[in-house]
Design a protein around this motif. Structure first.
Motif, mmCIF file in Angstrom:
data_model
loop_
_atom_site.group_PDB
_atom_site.id
_atom_site.type_symbol
_atom_site.label_atom_id
_atom_site.label_comp_id
_atom_site.label_asym_id
_atom_site.label_seq_id
_atom_site.Cartn_x
_atom_site.Cartn_y
_atom_site.Cartn_z
ATOM 1 N N GLY A 99 0.181 -0.970 13.630
ATOM 2 C CA GLY A 99 1.597 -1.280 13.731
ATOM 3 C C GLY A 99 1.885 -2.416 14.681
ATOM 4 O O GLY A 99 0.960 -3.114 15.148
ATOM 5 N N SER A 129 4.513 2.286 12.484
ATOM 6 C CA SER A 129 4.452 1.873 13.893
ATOM 7 C C SER A 129 5.095 2.941 14.779
ATOM 8 O O SER A 129 4.548 3.306 15.829
ATOM 9 N N TRP A 176 0.838 -1.211 0.000
ATOM 10 C CA TRP A 176 0.000 0.000 0.000
ATOM 11 C C TRP A 176 0.866 1.252 0.000
ATOM 12 O O TRP A 176 0.518 2.239 0.654
ATOM 13 N N VAL A 209 -1.545 6.389 7.486
ATOM 14 C CA VAL A 209 -0.378 5.697 6.925
ATOM 15 C C VAL A 209 -0.698 5.146 5.533
ATOM 16 O O VAL A 209 0.153 5.175 4.640
ATOM 17 N N ASP A 239 -4.927 7.974 11.706
ATOM 18 C CA ASP A 239 -3.793 7.210 11.183
ATOM 19 C C ASP A 239 -3.951 7.158 9.665
ATOM 20 O O ASP A 239 -4.763 6.412 9.132
HETATM 21 C C1 LIG Z 1 -2.789 2.316 8.893
HETATM 22 C C2 LIG Z 1 -1.441 1.785 9.251
HETATM 23 N N1 LIG Z 1 -0.835 2.260 10.350
HETATM 24 C C3 LIG Z 1 0.381 1.822 10.714
HETATM 25 C C4 LIG Z 1 1.044 0.866 9.983
HETATM 26 C C5 LIG Z 1 2.385 0.379 10.420
HETATM 27 O O1 LIG Z 1 3.355 0.833 9.550
HETATM 28 P P1 LIG Z 1 4.799 0.130 9.497
HETATM 29 O O2 LIG Z 1 4.614 -1.225 8.926
HETATM 30 O O3 LIG Z 1 5.575 1.067 8.609
HETATM 31 O O4 LIG Z 1 5.314 0.117 10.884
HETATM 32 C C6 LIG Z 1 0.454 0.360 8.828
HETATM 33 C C7 LIG Z 1 1.126 -0.662 8.013
HETATM 34 O O5 LIG Z 1 0.555 -1.296 7.142
HETATM 35 C C8 LIG Z 1 -0.827 0.812 8.456
HETATM 36 O O6 LIG Z 1 -1.458 0.331 7.380
#
Ligand SMILES: Cc1ncc(COP(=O)(O)O)c(C=O)c1O
Length: 449
Positions: free
Chosen positions: A154, A120, A59, A260, A258
């Protein structure tokens, strides 16, 4: 790659490499996939097979593979100054420029950014920022955190506690105390006979009941992905997100978006918080901030929070690589690329609606039980030949279906009984056609058994 090289790589992988989120015994039976190169929306695997990357890596590869502008920006920055920290009173030009750029792009109250290396860490930073903020305000009683079932935030101890997926908790005796999970707007999973809007309203009522049961004065914040991604692409009904945001306001809880996955164009806006007018107090970012070219997380905080922290003196939190100049240079080049090529408008007006049209066209396929999507993200919830009643609990038919898609030349992600897609934003209509015809072939084969 020559067969002997592939075999050697697989052997070394088996001997030395522990993969994230992987059943190793199972993987070693079938053999590791070694992805070798990428260009645009395609990657090439160890056998030389070209695969349409319908998940944009994980993603995240929003601008697609092989973006010269990012590669050049990274090379230039590495040549000038590969690394210098932002600890104490120092920093570097790309870190400053990126924080300014994010303030320009983000919702109005979010003007300060704390950098990290992953989603995370961005959420972990948000959690520690919230603790520090309330402590400085003399409100230490506010320590509980609400997130939702099926949330993915995360894997660090605290961010995994925010995550609402049993498989991220069981082996680690998580969640930590003080983390609560409200229902997610996912009526299909619960086999609810309510329509989506009524179910969304019920979720809000349940969330309010949870807040009251736990005593609102002891709750610090609500964390929410505007669209829950890794938990199964759960798209809330109209009004749900605004009601959740309003609930946080009603009880004076901080609201953390969030973003991300949803940040940087996936939904046809820079941020879902702007699109859905969520006005978050904190927004967490990663993935699309660099299109995955280099690792970065970011935690943007409101002016109100920033002022309290800044007055509070030393903030003893940070990572060696917070604001890493080469990573920040990659992020700046990535944001320039998204702007210059109008990728936000491309998703909003062109490929997002077309992707949704093709996704929903599969609604009546006999293998499809439910369709969810928004912009350039979507999921098909699958049913076997015998219909939904024939699903064996924990059988996870999404995984074999995703394997069939891969055989048909398209990478998607299997999540429980669903397959999920989030292709690079640079995808064209023709490529969307290719992607969905591969998926449809795979679904036909899936039904045929
Ligand atoms: C919405 C969301 N938050 C946090 C994370 C965690 O990110 P990372 O894998 O870079 O620690 C993800 C990972 O897919 C995510 O989709």
């Amino acid at each position: 790659m020559a067969v002997s090289v592939v075999n050697d790589l697989r052997e070394s992988d088996r001997a030395y490499h522990l993969h994230p989120f992987t059943d190793h015994a199972d993987m070693h039976k079938s053999g590791t996939h070694v992805v070798h190169s990428g260009e645009g929306i395609y990657v090439v695997d160890e056998t030389g097979k070209k695969l349409l990357d319908g998940l944009a890596g994980l993603w995240c590869v929003n601008v697609g593979y092989g973006c010269k502008e990012i590669i050049e920006a990274v090379t230039t920055q590495m040549t000038r100054l590969a690394f210098y920290p932002s600890f104490f009173n120092s920093t570097t030009e790309p870190a400053i420029m990126l924080s300014e750029r994010l303030a320009q792009l983000a919702p109005a109250r979010l003007n300060r950014t704390f950098f990290s290396n992953s989603g995370s860490e961005a959420n972990e930073t948000a959690l520690k920022t919230i603790r520090a903020y309330y402590k400085l305000r003399g409100e230490e009683a506010r320590h509980k955190i609400i997130s939702r079932k099926f949330a993915y935030h995360g894997v660090t101890m605290a961010s995994a506690s925010l995550t609402g997926l049993a498989n991220c908790h069981g082996a680690f005796n998580l969640p930590l105390p003080g983390y609560y999970h409200a229902p997610a707007p996912y009526p299909y999973f619960e086999n609810s006979d309510m329509d989506e809007e009524s179910y969304g309203k019920w979720c809000i009522e349940e969330t309010e009941r949870l807040i009251l049961a736990e005593d609102p004065k002891t709750i610090a914040a609500i964390f929410a992905e505007p669209i829950q991604g890794a938990g199964g692409v759960i798209v809330p009904p109209p009004g749900y997100l605004q009601a959740l945001r309003q609930l946080a306001r009603k009880y004076n809880l901080l609201f953390v978006a969030d973003e991300v996955i949803t940040g940087f164009g996936r939904l046809g806006d820079w941020f879902a918080s702007s699109l859905f007018e969520l006005d978050p107090d904190i927004m967490t970012l990663a993935k699309g901030i660099t299109s995955g070219y280099l690792p970065m997380g970011a935690t943007m905080v409101s002016d109100e929070i920033a002022e309290v922290l800044i007055k509070g003196g030393n903030f003893a939190h940070g990572f060696t690589y917070s604001g890493h100049p080469t990573v920040a240079a990659a992020a700046l080049a990535n944001l320039d690329y998204i702007s210059k090529h109008n990728l936000i408008e491309h998703v909003k007006n062109e490929v997002g609606p077309y992707f949704q049209q093709k996704l929903w066209a599969l609604k009546d396929h006999a293998a499809v039980g439910n369709v969810r999507g928004y912009g350039l993200i979507g999921a098909l919830e699958l049913v076997p030949a015998g219909g939904r009643a024939a699903i064996v609990p924990n059988s996870y038919i999404g995984i074999p279906a995703a394997n069939l898609c891969r055989e048909e030349g398209v990478i998607v992600r299997g999540i429980r009984d669903a397959i999920a897609m989030s292709p690079p934003l640079v995808i064209t209509r023709d490529e969307i056609d290719i992607m969905f015809s591969g998926i449809e072939r795979a679904l036909d084969r899936f039904l045929a058994g």
